[in-house]
Write a protein that holds these residues in place. Structure first.
Motif, PDB file in Angstrom:
ATOM      1  N   LYS A  88      43.576  32.986  33.822  1.00 35.84           N
ATOM      2  CA  LYS A  88      43.376  31.568  33.547  1.00 35.84           C
ATOM      3  C   LYS A  88      42.117  31.386  32.703  1.00 35.84           C
ATOM      4  O   LYS A  88      41.100  32.021  32.944  1.00 35.84           O
ATOM      5  N   GLY A 146      42.603  25.184  32.970  1.00 33.17           N
ATOM      6  CA  GLY A 146      43.292  26.277  33.620  1.00 33.17           C
ATOM      7  C   GLY A 146      44.494  26.804  32.856  1.00 33.17           C
ATOM      8  O   GLY A 146      45.412  27.334  33.452  1.00 33.17           O
ATOM      9  N   ASN A 193      43.685  37.213  37.008  1.00 31.30           N
ATOM     10  CA  ASN A 193      42.548  36.643  36.295  1.00 31.30           C
ATOM     11  C   ASN A 193      42.870  36.304  34.831  1.00 31.30           C
ATOM     12  O   ASN A 193      42.176  36.718  33.914  1.00 31.30           O
ATOM     13  N   CYS A 212      48.685  34.479  38.865  1.00 28.25           N
ATOM     14  CA  CYS A 212      47.786  34.246  37.723  1.00 28.25           C
ATOM     15  C   CYS A 212      46.329  34.349  38.151  1.00 28.25           C
ATOM     16  O   CYS A 212      45.505  34.914  37.426  1.00 28.25           O
ATOM     17  N   ASN A 213      46.023  33.833  39.321  1.00 27.22           N
ATOM     18  CA  ASN A 213      44.652  33.944  39.830  1.00 27.22           C
ATOM     19  C   ASN A 213      44.291  35.397  40.107  1.00 27.22           C
ATOM     20  O   ASN A 213      43.200  35.847  39.771  1.00 27.22           O
ATOM     21  N   LYS A 231      51.061  30.673  40.631  1.00 28.56           N
ATOM     22  CA  LYS A 231      49.636  30.345  40.586  1.00 28.56           C
ATOM     23  C   LYS A 231      48.796  31.453  41.217  1.00 28.56           C
ATOM     24  O   LYS A 231      47.773  31.862  40.668  1.00 28.56           O
ATOM     25  N   SER A 232      49.235  31.968  42.354  1.00 28.97           N
ATOM     26  CA  SER A 232      48.508  33.050  43.021  1.00 28.97           C
ATOM     27  C   SER A 232      48.486  34.314  42.167  1.00 28.97           C
ATOM     28  O   SER A 232      47.461  35.002  42.084  1.00 28.97           O
TER      29      SER A 232
END
Length: 108
Positions: free
Chosen positions: A106, A22, A104, A100-101, A97-98
């Motif tokens: 990672k 990740g 997109n 980066c998700n 983290k949210s």
């Protein structure tokens, strides 16, 4: 004793695998012009800074600069600053983290 060492090595190997899994690939970030257009900003030109109205406070005049080449931003009135990920986090009140998700970026 050998069991303790084996358990330690196994946990350490899992920890190393999870830290490599990740990783971020910032080359996958959207081009600044396209990213900021989704928030109503039109960036003209190919490089340098452009002043816009800051969406993070009641702004009567353009006080936030956006860099057209790398996407960094800085509001000279309220002091908020960062990169594309930071803008997403601030705008959507999301954690790292949210963001980066959602962007997109990672690997894996």
């Amino acid at each position: 004793m050998a069991d303790l060492i084996m358990d330690y090595l196994k946990k350490n190997k899992q920890r190393q695998a999870s830290t490599h899994q990740g990783r971020l690939d910032k080359s996958r970030l959207p081009e600044p012009r396209h990213f900021y257009s989704a928030y109503g900003f039109t960036l003209k030109g190919s490089s340098g800074w452009q002043m816009v109205k800051c969406p993070f406070h009641d702004d009567a005049h353009a006080s936030m600069g956006i860099n057209r080449s790398h996407g960094g931003f800085k509001c000279h009135a309220c002091g908020v600053s960062g990169d594309l990920i930071g803008f997403y986090m601030q705008y959507h009140q999301a954690d790292f983290k949210s963001a980066c998700n959602a962007l997109n970026i990672k690997k894996g």
